[in-house]
Design a protein around this motif. Structure first.
Motif, short mmCIF file in Angstrom:
data_model
loop_
_atom_site.label_atom_id
_atom_site.label_comp_id
_atom_site.label_asym_id
_atom_site.label_seq_id
_atom_site.Cartn_x
_atom_site.Cartn_y
_atom_site.Cartn_z
N HIS A 1 0.85 -1.19 0.00
CA HIS A 1 0.00 0.00 0.00
C HIS A 1 0.89 1.25 0.00
O HIS A 1 1.94 1.25 0.67
N ARG B 1 -5.49 1.19 -1.80
CA ARG B 1 -6.52 0.25 -1.32
C ARG B 1 -7.68 0.12 -2.29
O ARG B 1 -8.09 1.10 -2.89
N THR C 1 -8.66 6.41 -3.04
CA THR C 1 -7.28 6.10 -2.63
C THR C 1 -6.32 6.33 -3.81
O THR C 1 -5.18 6.73 -3.59
N CYS D 1 -3.89 -1.00 -9.47
CA CYS D 1 -5.07 -0.54 -8.72
C CYS D 1 -6.38 -0.65 -9.49
O CYS D 1 -6.38 -0.66 -10.71
N SER E 1 -3.23 -8.27 4.36
CA SER E 1 -4.51 -7.53 4.40
C SER E 1 -5.67 -8.51 4.21
O SER E 1 -6.68 -8.43 4.90
N CYS F 1 0.49 -6.54 1.48
CA CYS F 1 -0.05 -5.39 2.21
C CYS F 1 -0.23 -5.74 3.69
O CYS F 1 -0.32 -6.92 4.04
#
Ligand SMILES: [Zn+2]
Length: 323
Positions: free
Chosen positions: A11, A36, A44, A75, A256, A295
């Motif tokens: 991240h 994110r 983000t 992303c 994550s 992450c």
């Protein structure tokens, strides 16, 4: 020939000298910056772009480049590429739900040439904001496990993957305006795991992210139903996209995911034997580009649980290159 990749994704808010040192000592050659996901992914991404000139990112990019590392943005970006503010003036650009009502939530109507034109334009803009980037892009449609497709009269017969690929083609056309050698990953994930029937345009490659796999079982385990399903899709996807630039985006270090995308942190355990088996499987399928989410393993994690096994990951990945 494909540029090989041994990578990991972090991240942007976790970028620090701590990660710099871990990455450089691990022997990986690529780092993905992953703002994110979820329903706030476009926010983000905006935040990342507006901080790009800040000292922390600037330093990170410089140090990575000095050491020959590839730095890429990875992303979910569709709601950034087609800003949702356009909905009131152009509802026909957006998805129709099954009940016949248009909604600004998730993606767009792939039959709308005007919507695709905006996406193309803004993809060129996005590429221009990332001067550090190489030719392999990872600009994905919105992050949704379902409700990502349009049900209007013109779209409803198209599968989620065919709708996605139509959108990816618009993104790639935009990226190619900025650099003619741009390539774009088709993210096979959730609804888009099933191979598309629309032929991919030149420059599209497979980015295989088997979110429904079991991480406690070897990906090629013939006795694991979940993994068998994911790898059956993989074979079909490789038929469509080819192996040349195909990329695996895995979850081996995705703390994550293991934390359910929220704090508190849990301790990450890397199953080295399983990682070796998975890599053998992927190398056997012809993959030379392999990466994983990493992450929720930043400095705060290390304060609680110590240094995560990034060196072991990098070493095992490197070893798996040997025939
Ligand atoms: Zn539609």
């Amino acid at each position: 020939m494909a540029q090989k990749k041994n990578g990991l994704l972090i991240h942007p808010e976790e970028i620090s000298e701590y990660w710099e040192n871990l990455i450089l000592s691990s022997g990986v050659d690529s780092v993905g910056i992953h703002p994110r996901g979820g329903s706030i992914a476009h926010e983000t991404l905006s935040e990342f772009l507006s901080n790009l000139k800040s000292g922390v990112y600037d330093r990170f990019l410089r140090v990575m480049k000095e050491h020959g590392m590839e730095v890429e943005l990875e992303c979910h970006a569709l709601s950034w590429l087609l800003p949702r503010e356009n909905f009131d003036a152009h509802p026909d650009w957006f998805r129709m739900e099954e009940d016949g009502v248009r909604t600004p939530k998730n993606n767009l109507c792939p039959s709308s040439e005007e919507a695709l034109a905006v996406v193309e334009e803004r993809s060129a803009l996005l590429a221009s904001l990332l001067p550090f980037h190489g030719p392999y892009y990872h600009i994905w449609i919105d992050d949704t496990s379902r409700n990502g497709t349009c049900h209007c009269e013109r779209c409803r017969s198209l599968s989620p993957s065919d709708q996605a690929l139509t959108i990816y083609h618009a993104i790639l056309r935009g990226l190619k305006r900025y650099r003619s050698d741009a390539k774009l990953g088709f993210l096979a994930y959730h609804e888009t795991m099933i191979a598309p029937t629309v032929p991919p345009m030149e420059g599209m490659y497979l980015e295989y992210a088997p979110i429904h796999r079991r991480v406690d079982r070897f990906i090629g385990d013939p006795n694991c139903e979940e993994n068998k399903r994911e790898t059956a899709h993989l074979c079909e996807l490789l038929e469509v996209f080819g192996r040349e630039d195909a990329e695996v985006l895995e979850y081996w270090l995705d703390n994550s995911l293991f934390c359910g995308w929220k704090l508190p942190y849990k301790k990450l355990n890397l199953d080295e034997a399983l990682l070796r088996e998975d890599l053998k499987y992927y190398r056997g399928k012809g993959f030379s580009r392999i990466t994983t989410f990493a992450c929720f393993l930043g400095e705060d994690y290390a304060k609680e649980f110590g240094t995560p096994p990034i060196d072991a990951y990098g070493r095992i990945l490197k070893e798996s290159e040997e025939p």
